[in-house]
Write an enzyme that holds these catalytic residues in place. Structure first.
Site, PDB file in Angstrom:
ATOM      1  N   ASP A   8       3.293  -6.880  -1.599  1.00  0.00           N
ATOM      2  CA  ASP A   8       4.403  -7.554  -0.914  1.00  0.00           C
ATOM      3  C   ASP A   8       4.066  -9.041  -0.923  1.00  0.00           C
ATOM      4  OD1 ASP A   8       6.697  -8.029   0.650  1.00  0.00           O
ATOM      5  OD2 ASP A   8       5.507  -7.936   2.479  1.00  0.00           O
ATOM      6  N   GLU A  68       8.105  -5.544  -4.873  1.00  0.00           N
ATOM      7  CA  GLU A  68       9.512  -5.563  -4.525  1.00  0.00           C
ATOM      8  C   GLU A  68      10.148  -6.784  -5.179  1.00  0.00           C
ATOM      9  OE1 GLU A  68      10.722  -4.343  -0.445  1.00  0.00           O
ATOM     10  OE2 GLU A  68      11.550  -6.359  -0.386  1.00  0.00           O
ATOM     11  N   ASP A 140       2.847  -6.690   6.754  1.00  0.00           N
ATOM     12  CA  ASP A 140       2.867  -7.029   5.331  1.00  0.00           C
ATOM     13  C   ASP A 140       2.196  -5.938   4.503  1.00  0.00           C
ATOM     14  OD1 ASP A 140       3.972  -9.837   5.522  1.00  0.00           O
ATOM     15  OD2 ASP A 140       2.169 -10.068   6.745  1.00  0.00           O
TER      16      ASP A 140
END
Length: 168
Positions: A8, A68, A140
């Site tokens: 992430d 992502e 996170d």
């Protein structure tokens, strides 16, 4: 069994999560957050992020990585900085010869919670349920584990589909 690394990315905090995937079985291996010093220049922060990711990849030796896809927000400067960090997060595994997959936020939410409209806290709660016993360090890291879970589910689906196509 495969080791899957979810990332992430962020310039300030980059979450990471490592899991082991054996078909539909998932096992939490490790997670954490890479923090950069906001008093340093952007190039120095990107170098620190790269160096930390390279060390992480060498230590944990994942078979594949996943990130992502970037969303664009109203703050152009923040989006650009996120893009820089994302570029480093894509590059580090590629330089190590590790395949990298990308997933839209809706796909990650759908894979983990069952709906693309899930709230952030719902995703984090489901990550904890899907990986029992995991002591996830930060939000996170939970987000990174969600990306790894999404990748594991997509890999398993592709593998089943390919096996079915071969049998037909």
């Amino acid at each position: 069994m495969l080791r899957l690394l979810g990332i992430d990315p962020g310039l300030r905090f980059t979450g990471w999560g490592l899991l082991e995937s054996d078909g539909n079985r998932l096992r939490h291996l490790a997670d954490g957050v890479i923090a950069t010093d906001s008093t340093e220049s952007v190039p120095e922060r990107l170098k620190a992020l790269h160096d930390a990711l390279a060390l992480l990849l060498a230590e944990h030796r994942p078979d594949e990585a996943a990130l992502e896809e970037t969303y664009v927000n109203r703050n152009g400067a923040a989006t650009l900085k996120l893009g820089y960090a994302r570029g480093v997060a894509l590059l580090a595994p590629a330089l190590a010869g590790i395949p990298v997959a990308e997933y839209a936020a809706l796909a990650v939410k759908r894979a983990v919670v069952g709906t693309g409209a899930a709230e952030k806290h719902q995703v984090q709660d489901m990550v904890r349920r899907l990986l029992p016993g995991a002591r996830i360090s930060r939000a996170d890291a939970a987000d990174a584990l969600a990306v790894a879970i999404c990748h594991a589910h997509h890999r398993a689906s592709r593998t089943r589909w390919a096996a079915g196509a071969l049998m037909a």
